[in-house]
Design a protein around this motif. Structure first.
Motif, short mmCIF file in Angstrom:
data_model
loop_
_atom_site.label_atom_id
_atom_site.label_comp_id
_atom_site.label_asym_id
_atom_site.label_seq_id
_atom_site.Cartn_x
_atom_site.Cartn_y
_atom_site.Cartn_z
N THR A 26 41.55 47.42 33.06
CA THR A 26 42.73 47.45 33.94
C THR A 26 42.32 47.36 35.40
O THR A 26 42.87 46.55 36.17
N SER A 45 43.03 44.36 38.15
CA SER A 45 43.80 44.72 39.34
C SER A 45 43.03 44.38 40.61
O SER A 45 43.56 43.73 41.52
N GLU A 83 50.54 45.63 37.82
CA GLU A 83 50.44 46.42 36.59
C GLU A 83 51.05 45.70 35.39
O GLU A 83 50.48 45.69 34.29
N TYR A 84 52.21 45.06 35.57
CA TYR A 84 52.88 44.38 34.45
C TYR A 84 52.14 43.12 34.00
O TYR A 84 52.39 42.60 32.93
N ILE A 102 48.74 42.90 33.67
CA ILE A 102 47.39 43.23 33.20
C ILE A 102 47.35 43.19 31.68
O ILE A 102 48.16 43.81 31.00
#
Length: 129
Positions: free
Chosen positions: A93, A97, A104-105, A107
């Motif tokens: 993650t 990032s 976030e949506y 990943i």
């Protein structure tokens, strides 16, 4: 005439840490200076390089976002495209990032992908899957 299809540099286990003097369980010296030396050496190679493949363990503390952001800042000095493979100590993650600027949506659970250089296909598989 050369029969070369692809030339790439393989690097791994940079274990970049926020503290430039940090030493870990497996090394008795800070990683920042050796990583900078590696970057300088790669950027000054006489050979023509198509890309760099970094096969993981980018940071010393994969649970800390600041370590990934620092690693991105340091590794952006490389003058060739860099493809990242998650290592057993990487956080999938945080890698996506910090290095891919994915929200976030966006990943993925696993960082599997492919790329083509000079007609050669490379398939990258996340070691966590």
């Amino acid at each position: 005439m050369s029969n070369k299809l692809v030339t790439f540099v393989h690097m791994s286990d940079t274990h970049i840490h926020i503290d430039p003097e940090h030493t870990g369980n497996h090394n008795h010296f800070g990683s920042r200076e050796p990583v900078q030396n590696l970057i300088d050496t790669i950027n000054n190679l006489e050979a023509e390089v198509d890309f760099i493949l970094h096969t993981g363990d980018i940071t010393e503390h994969p649970e800390a976002p600041a370590h990934y952001h620092l690693a991105r800042e340091i590794l952006q000095q490389l003058t060739y495209p860099v493809y990242y493979v998650t290592g057993n100590h990487d956080n999938v993650t945080m890698l996506q990032s910090a290095f891919l600027s994915r929200p976030e949506y966006g990943i993925a659970k696993y960082y599997d992908y492919q790329f083509v250089v000079n007609g050669v296909q490379f398939i990258v598989l996340d070691s966590h899957s």
